[in-house]
Design a protein around this motif. Structure first.
Motif, mmCIF file in Angstrom:
data_model
loop_
_atom_site.group_PDB
_atom_site.id
_atom_site.type_symbol
_atom_site.label_atom_id
_atom_site.label_comp_id
_atom_site.label_asym_id
_atom_site.label_seq_id
_atom_site.Cartn_x
_atom_site.Cartn_y
_atom_site.Cartn_z
ATOM 1 N N ALA A 27 4.497 -29.404 -20.714
ATOM 2 C CA ALA A 27 4.774 -30.806 -21.043
ATOM 3 C C ALA A 27 4.370 -31.726 -19.896
ATOM 4 O O ALA A 27 3.722 -32.763 -20.114
ATOM 5 C CB ALA A 27 6.249 -30.988 -21.392
ATOM 6 N N SER A 30 0.525 -31.751 -19.443
ATOM 7 C CA SER A 30 -0.064 -32.454 -20.588
ATOM 8 C C SER A 30 0.056 -33.963 -20.414
ATOM 9 O O SER A 30 -0.907 -34.707 -20.627
ATOM 10 C CB SER A 30 0.620 -32.017 -21.886
ATOM 11 N N GLN A 31 1.227 -34.421 -20.029
ATOM 12 C CA GLN A 31 1.443 -35.858 -19.854
ATOM 13 C C GLN A 31 0.612 -36.409 -18.693
ATOM 14 O O GLN A 31 0.068 -37.510 -18.780
ATOM 15 C CB GLN A 31 2.928 -36.149 -19.659
ATOM 16 N N ALA A 34 -3.018 -36.597 -19.903
ATOM 17 C CA ALA A 34 -3.182 -37.695 -20.864
ATOM 18 C C ALA A 34 -3.179 -39.048 -20.152
ATOM 19 O O ALA A 34 -3.927 -39.956 -20.531
ATOM 20 C CB ALA A 34 -2.082 -37.632 -21.916
ATOM 21 N N ARG A 42 -5.454 -35.753 -25.643
ATOM 22 C CA ARG A 42 -4.521 -36.102 -26.705
ATOM 23 C C ARG A 42 -3.312 -35.190 -26.598
ATOM 24 O O ARG A 42 -3.448 -33.964 -26.525
ATOM 25 C CB ARG A 42 -5.197 -35.917 -28.055
ATOM 26 N N LEU A 43 -2.137 -35.799 -26.549
ATOM 27 C CA LEU A 43 -0.908 -35.017 -26.486
ATOM 28 C C LEU A 43 -0.643 -34.369 -27.833
ATOM 29 O O LEU A 43 -0.841 -34.976 -28.883
ATOM 30 C CB LEU A 43 0.281 -35.899 -26.103
ATOM 31 N N ARG A 45 2.352 -32.821 -30.120
ATOM 32 C CA ARG A 45 3.805 -32.996 -30.195
ATOM 33 C C ARG A 45 4.444 -32.040 -31.189
ATOM 34 O O ARG A 45 3.803 -31.563 -32.103
ATOM 35 C CB ARG A 45 4.133 -34.432 -30.573
ATOM 36 N N VAL A 52 6.642 -33.205 -26.211
ATOM 37 C CA VAL A 52 5.275 -32.750 -25.952
ATOM 38 C C VAL A 52 5.250 -31.231 -25.923
ATOM 39 O O VAL A 52 6.047 -30.591 -25.248
ATOM 40 C CB VAL A 52 4.767 -33.321 -24.607
ATOM 41 N N VAL A 55 -1.557 -30.159 -24.861
ATOM 42 C CA VAL A 55 -2.608 -31.166 -24.694
ATOM 43 C C VAL A 55 -3.922 -30.609 -25.228
ATOM 44 O O VAL A 55 -4.171 -29.410 -25.181
ATOM 45 C CB VAL A 55 -2.752 -31.579 -23.206
ATOM 46 N N ARG A 65 -7.500 -26.562 -24.916
ATOM 47 C CA ARG A 65 -6.215 -26.755 -25.590
ATOM 48 C C ARG A 65 -5.181 -25.868 -24.904
ATOM 49 O O ARG A 65 -5.400 -24.670 -24.746
ATOM 50 C CB ARG A 65 -6.351 -26.390 -27.055
ATOM 51 N N GLU A 67 -1.037 -25.123 -25.282
ATOM 52 C CA GLU A 67 0.055 -25.395 -26.205
ATOM 53 C C GLU A 67 1.162 -24.363 -26.032
ATOM 54 O O GLU A 67 0.894 -23.172 -25.908
ATOM 55 C CB GLU A 67 -0.510 -25.343 -27.625
#
Length: 120
Positions: A27, A30-31, A34, A42-43, A45, A52, A55, A65, A67
């Protein structure tokens, strides 16, 4: 370090957070990505209003990617004409290194991105 060089210390700090809690790591990373690359990241969700979970980065001809939706999944896909033709699953370490290399290339070609890295 020259003024036009890639700020590797900032990039390393971005990609090497504490890995003890993978959900928090994914998370947070990813933030940060972004925020750094709003036009290319792109986050992902958990549901419409959820937190989150990862990403999706588009860097050059590659799509990265990361996740965590119960299980960690890191992939890199080769894009041609906006279509992903091939996707490969990577270990977290290999994914981080591939993203690091792609970000270095991006910073070498993009002064605005290079400046954003300096502000980290």
């Amino acid at each position: 370090m020259e003024s036009d060089s890639v700020p590797l210390e900032a990039l390393s700090a971005l990609l090497s957070s504490d890995l003890k809690d993978l959900k928090v790591f994914v998370a947070d990373l990813s933030q940060r990505l972004a925020a750094l690359l709003p036009e290319r990241a792109r986050l992902l969700r958990r549901g419409l209003w959820g937190g989150v979970k990862g990403v999706l980065l588009e860097l050059g001809e590659w799509e990265y990617r990361l996740e965590d939706d119960g299980a960690l999944k890191a992939t890199r896909g080769h894009r041609v004409g906006g279509v992903v033709l091939r996707t490969e699953e990577l270990s977290l370490e290999a994914w981080l290194e591939a993203v690091r290399q792609a970000l270095i290339q991006e910073a070498a070609q993009n002064a605005r991105f290079r400046e954003a890295l300096r502000k980290l």
